[in-house]
Design a protein around this motif. Structure first.
Motif, mmCIF file in Angstrom:
data_model
loop_
_atom_site.group_PDB
_atom_site.id
_atom_site.type_symbol
_atom_site.label_atom_id
_atom_site.label_comp_id
_atom_site.label_asym_id
_atom_site.label_seq_id
_atom_site.Cartn_x
_atom_site.Cartn_y
_atom_site.Cartn_z
ATOM 1 N N GLU A 63 -22.671 31.021 -61.292
ATOM 2 C CA GLU A 63 -22.770 29.793 -60.457
ATOM 3 C C GLU A 63 -22.169 29.930 -59.038
ATOM 4 O O GLU A 63 -21.901 31.070 -58.841
ATOM 5 C CB GLU A 63 -21.943 28.697 -61.322
ATOM 6 N N GLN A 109 -13.899 25.656 -58.161
ATOM 7 C CA GLN A 109 -14.675 24.578 -58.748
ATOM 8 C C GLN A 109 -16.385 24.845 -58.580
ATOM 9 O O GLN A 109 -16.732 25.122 -57.664
ATOM 10 C CB GLN A 109 -14.601 23.162 -57.909
ATOM 11 N N VAL A 110 -16.946 24.528 -59.779
ATOM 12 C CA VAL A 110 -18.541 24.982 -59.646
ATOM 13 C C VAL A 110 -19.176 24.023 -58.823
ATOM 14 O O VAL A 110 -18.940 22.685 -59.424
ATOM 15 C CB VAL A 110 -19.032 25.267 -61.173
ATOM 16 N N VAL A 169 -20.325 32.318 -54.069
ATOM 17 C CA VAL A 169 -18.950 31.564 -53.783
ATOM 18 C C VAL A 169 -19.415 30.904 -52.321
ATOM 19 O O VAL A 169 -20.027 31.603 -51.537
ATOM 20 C CB VAL A 169 -17.815 32.496 -53.511
ATOM 21 N N VAL A 221 -19.311 28.859 -56.604
ATOM 22 C CA VAL A 221 -17.838 28.479 -56.790
ATOM 23 C C VAL A 221 -17.364 28.028 -55.250
ATOM 24 O O VAL A 221 -17.554 28.956 -54.642
ATOM 25 C CB VAL A 221 -17.224 29.411 -57.357
ATOM 26 N N SER A 278 -17.864 29.525 -64.657
ATOM 27 C CA SER A 278 -18.183 29.891 -63.285
ATOM 28 C C SER A 278 -19.361 31.083 -63.260
ATOM 29 O O SER A 278 -19.745 31.512 -62.280
ATOM 30 C CB SER A 278 -16.867 30.485 -62.619
ATOM 31 N N LEU A 309 -10.421 34.404 -57.140
ATOM 32 C CA LEU A 309 -11.471 34.329 -58.376
ATOM 33 C C LEU A 309 -11.884 35.751 -58.667
ATOM 34 O O LEU A 309 -12.021 35.907 -59.989
ATOM 35 C CB LEU A 309 -12.752 33.560 -57.678
#
Length: 295
Positions: free
Chosen positions: A270, A276-277, A224, A272, A267, A257
């Motif tokens: 990834e 949003q990715v 994140v 984030v 997600s 999240l």
């Protein structure tokens, strides 16, 4: 997730880590346990007591001394939690060592890399095996962690790498920082950038091995970016904080999240930011002047 959840946050004495513990303690239930961890026993105890006594705290809060740069200590903590509780439900790898512009980067590299990267690797290795179905393991990185932030010549080192390969690249880069060859090899001057890329690459490496099973069980592993946060660690690097968030504000999107009812497959594995990715291959190589980042 299970009815009685176990959550652990590293680097939680202050700043974002502290805000994440406070947020978890307010949003989890009275049977749940939130472990606030850090290296200094007194600061850990004081911070845990502050959260436990705060208005709005609902869950149990305990302090736990943990130096994430000590992989054996991380492994022992994970083994203890696995034995005592049968696993964990939420793990946030947030610890970071201070980095300041008033000292040479090479003089700060070892501690910074040991905590940010060694700590990330240790948490991933020790806690993913005991992460319960439906659990969440999140590594706090930054938008500087996309592969596009590095010179294209360095992309093959991280793209599709295993966790062991990422760790080996980190050690090679560390050696280059110390022997003065990092710039010639294409590494950015600011060590925060390769460190963040390596953190995200480590998350991607572990997630690639677990994706199918984890998604079937509703489990999330991700990195994140909390955005710019006004903390003691970040203040030396920037002059304009008019757009910066408080740690409490930055924690909200991360907690959303972590505590979402379902995992968005897009997600998983990834990086984030605010839900949003950020594309792994996105971004452009960072440029530097006097050791400061030029966006």
């Amino acid at each position: 997730m299970t009815a009685a959840r176990i959550a652990l946050v590293t680097g939680a004495n202050q700043g974002l880590g502290f805000a994440l513990v406070a947020g978890l303690a307010a949003r989890l239930g009275p049977d749940d346990l939130v472990l606030l961890t850090g290296r200094d026993p007194r600061r850990v105890a004081d911070a845990a007591a502050e959260v436990a006594a705060a208005e709005g705290t609902r869950s149990r809060v305990e302090g736990r001394v943990l130096d994430v740069s000590d992989a054996d200590a991380v492994a022992r903590t994970a083994a203890e939690l696995g034995e005592r509780h049968g696993g964990v439900d939420i793990v946030v790898s947030n610890a970071i060592a201070p980095l300041t512009p008033d000292r040479p980067q090479s003089a700060q590299a070892d501690q910074f890399i040991d905590v940010a990267n060694g700590g990330t690797h240790a948490v991933l290795r020790s806690f993913t095996p005991i992460l319960r179905p439906g659990g969440r393991l999140v590594v706090v990185a930054s938008s500087l962690g996309t592969l596009g932030r590095l010179d294209p010549s360095l992309h093959p080192l991280f793209d599709g790498a295993s966790l062991d390969e990422v760790a080996a690249v980190v050690e090679s880069w560390r050696a280059a920082v110390h022997d003065g060859t990092a710039a010639r090899q294409g590494w950015p001057r600011w060590i925060n950038v390769p460190s963040k890329v390596a953190q995200v690459a480590a998350v991607r490496a572990v997630a690639a091995q677990r994706r199918e099973r984890d998604l079937a069980e509703g489990t999330l592993i991700a990195a994140v970016c909390p955005g710019m946060v006004d903390t003691r660690a970040s203040r030396p690097w920037f002059d304009d904080y008019s757009q910066a968030q408080t740690p409490e504000q930055a924690a909200r999107a991360v907690l959303d999240l972590i505590l979402a009812d379902r995992v968005d497959p897009a997600s998983y594995g990834e990086l984030v930011r605010f839900g949003q990715v950020l594309p792994w291959h996105g971004g452009t190589p960072a440029r530097y002047q006097d050791d400061l980042l030029i966006p």
